[in-house]
Motif scaffolding. Structure first.
Motif, PDB file in Angstrom:
ATOM      1  N   LEU A   6      61.187  28.245  42.137  1.00 29.78           N
ATOM      2  CA  LEU A   6      61.575  29.001  40.944  1.00 29.78           C
ATOM      3  C   LEU A   6      61.321  30.493  41.133  1.00 29.78           C
ATOM      4  N   MET A   7      60.195  30.818  41.754  1.00 30.80           N
ATOM      5  CA  MET A   7      59.904  32.224  42.010  1.00 30.80           C
ATOM      6  C   MET A   7      60.929  32.812  42.971  1.00 30.80           C
ATOM      7  N   GLU A   9      64.047  31.803  43.509  1.00 27.33           N
ATOM      8  CA  GLU A   9      65.350  31.909  42.848  1.00 27.33           C
ATOM      9  C   GLU A   9      65.417  33.139  41.956  1.00 27.33           C
ATOM     10  N   ARG A  10      64.280  33.508  41.386  1.00 29.00           N
ATOM     11  CA  ARG A  10      64.243  34.650  40.466  1.00 29.00           C
ATOM     12  C   ARG A  10      63.729  35.929  41.125  1.00 29.00           C
ATOM     13  N   LYS A  11      63.537  35.841  42.449  1.00 29.23           N
ATOM     14  CA  LYS A  11      63.088  36.981  43.250  1.00 29.23           C
ATOM     15  C   LYS A  11      61.771  37.575  42.748  1.00 29.23           C
ATOM     16  N   ILE A  12      60.866  36.679  42.351  1.00 28.77           N
ATOM     17  CA  ILE A  12      59.512  37.084  41.971  1.00 28.77           C
ATOM     18  C   ILE A  12      58.659  36.919  43.227  1.00 28.77           C
ATOM     19  N   LEU A  13      58.135  38.019  43.722  1.00 31.64           N
ATOM     20  CA  LEU A  13      57.474  38.000  45.018  1.00 31.64           C
ATOM     21  C   LEU A  13      55.985  37.676  44.968  1.00 31.64           C
ATOM     22  N   LYS A  14      55.330  37.955  43.863  1.00 31.31           N
ATOM     23  CA  LYS A  14      53.878  37.821  43.825  1.00 31.31           C
ATOM     24  C   LYS A  14      53.412  36.863  42.731  1.00 31.31           C
ATOM     25  N   LEU A  15      52.458  36.018  43.112  1.00 34.49           N
ATOM     26  CA  LEU A  15      51.825  35.157  42.113  1.00 34.49           C
ATOM     27  C   LEU A  15      51.094  35.985  41.076  1.00 34.49           C
ATOM     28  N   SER A  16      50.595  37.134  41.486  1.00 36.38           N
ATOM     29  CA  SER A  16      49.876  37.984  40.538  1.00 36.38           C
ATOM     30  C   SER A  16      50.796  38.458  39.419  1.00 36.38           C
ATOM     31  N   ASP A  17      52.095  38.631  39.703  1.00 43.57           N
ATOM     32  CA  ASP A  17      53.049  39.007  38.658  1.00 43.57           C
ATOM     33  C   ASP A  17      53.179  37.888  37.623  1.00 43.57           C
ATOM     34  N   VAL A  18      53.235  36.652  38.111  1.00 43.00           N
ATOM     35  CA  VAL A  18      53.328  35.502  37.207  1.00 43.00           C
ATOM     36  C   VAL A  18      52.028  35.367  36.417  1.00 43.00           C
ATOM     37  N   ALA A  19      50.901  35.540  37.091  1.00 40.26           N
ATOM     38  CA  ALA A  19      49.603  35.436  36.421  1.00 40.26           C
ATOM     39  C   ALA A  19      49.477  36.493  35.327  1.00 40.26           C
ATOM     40  N   HIS A  20      49.873  37.706  35.632  1.00 44.70           N
ATOM     41  CA  HIS A  20      49.780  38.790  34.649  1.00 44.70           C
ATOM     42  C   HIS A  20      50.703  38.536  33.455  1.00 44.70           C
ATOM     43  N   ALA A  21      51.913  38.079  33.716  1.00 45.53           N
ATOM     44  CA  ALA A  21      52.891  37.872  32.644  1.00 45.53           C
ATOM     45  C   ALA A  21      52.563  36.666  31.768  1.00 45.53           C
ATOM     46  N   THR A  22      51.919  35.662  32.338  1.00 46.17           N
ATOM     47  CA  THR A  22      51.677  34.419  31.598  1.00 46.17           C
ATOM     48  C   THR A  22      50.243  34.247  31.128  1.00 46.17           C
ATOM     49  N   GLY A  23      49.310  34.933  31.754  1.00 46.22           N
ATOM     50  CA  GLY A  23      47.901  34.739  31.435  1.00 46.22           C
ATOM     51  C   GLY A  23      47.297  33.519  32.103  1.00 46.22           C
ATOM     52  N   ILE A  24      48.045  32.878  33.005  1.00 49.23           N
ATOM     53  CA  ILE A  24      47.552  31.705  33.730  1.00 49.23           C
ATOM     54  C   ILE A  24      46.682  32.182  34.890  1.00 49.23           C
ATOM     55  N   ASN A  25      45.563  31.511  35.099  1.00 44.04           N
ATOM     56  CA  ASN A  25      44.633  31.848  36.158  1.00 44.04           C
ATOM     57  C   ASN A  25      45.333  31.853  37.513  1.00 44.04           C
ATOM     58  N   ARG A  26      45.038  32.852  38.320  1.00 49.76           N
ATOM     59  CA  ARG A  26      45.667  33.001  39.639  1.00 49.76           C
ATOM     60  C   ARG A  26      45.386  31.785  40.528  1.00 49.76           C
ATOM     61  N   ASN A  27      44.171  31.229  40.481  1.00 49.59           N
ATOM     62  CA  ASN A  27      43.847  30.052  41.303  1.00 49.59           C
ATOM     63  C   ASN A  27      44.685  28.847  40.896  1.00 49.59           C
ATOM     64  N   LYS A  50      58.340  28.239  29.667  1.00 52.92           N
ATOM     65  CA  LYS A  50      58.797  29.347  28.817  1.00 52.92           C
ATOM     66  C   LYS A  50      59.048  30.595  29.655  1.00 52.92           C
ATOM     67  N   TYR A  51      58.149  30.890  30.580  1.00 53.57           N
ATOM     68  CA  TYR A  51      58.285  32.081  31.422  1.00 53.57           C
ATOM     69  C   TYR A  51      59.548  32.022  32.284  1.00 53.57           C
ATOM     70  N   PHE A  52      59.805  30.867  32.885  1.00 59.16           N
ATOM     71  CA  PHE A  52      60.966  30.705  33.761  1.00 59.16           C
ATOM     72  C   PHE A  52      62.215  30.254  33.008  1.00 59.16           C
ATOM     73  N   ASN A  53      62.080  30.041  31.700  1.00 63.34           N
ATOM     74  CA  ASN A  53      63.195  29.564  30.885  1.00 63.34           C
ATOM     75  C   ASN A  53      63.811  28.308  31.506  1.00 63.34           C
ATOM     76  N   CYS A  54      62.942  27.322  31.724  1.00 66.94           N
ATOM     77  CA  CYS A  54      63.378  26.080  32.358  1.00 66.94           C
ATOM     78  C   CYS A  54      62.731  24.911  31.623  1.00 66.94           C
ATOM     79  N   ASN A  55      63.004  23.709  32.081  1.00 68.03           N
ATOM     80  CA  ASN A  55      62.358  22.534  31.500  1.00 68.03           C
ATOM     81  C   ASN A  55      61.444  21.898  32.546  1.00 68.03           C
TER      82      ASN A  55
END
Length: 72
Positions: A6-7, A9-27, A50-55
């Motif tokens: 999913l990352m 496909e959406r050209k999201i390069l860093k887990l830290s970007d997902v962690a920052h946007a979602t509030g989910i722990n990096r680990n 919700k973040y990836f707009n998927c099911n």
């Protein structure tokens, strides 16, 4: 878990970007990304959907094959 796909496909390069946007722990995200997670909280799965707009079917894929473990 298809988090890495999913990352990509959406050209999201860093887990830290997902962690920052979602509030989910990096680990937690790292374990999902590398398919090492043993379990996942429903609230985490919901937030990722919700973040990836998927099911859930887009985020997780079921396979009947035994899971390979490091060192096994």
């Amino acid at each position: 878990c298809r988090l890495s796909a999913l990352m990509g496909e959406r050209k999201i390069l860093k887990l830290s970007d997902v962690a920052h946007a979602t509030g989910i722990n990096r680990n937690t995200l790292t374990n999902l990304y590398y398919d090492r997670a043993i379990r996942i909280e429903l609230s985490v799965a919901d937030t990722l959907c919700k973040y990836f707009n998927c099911n859930m079917q887009d985020l997780f894929e079921y396979t009947n094959e035994p899971r390979k473990r490091d060192g096994a």
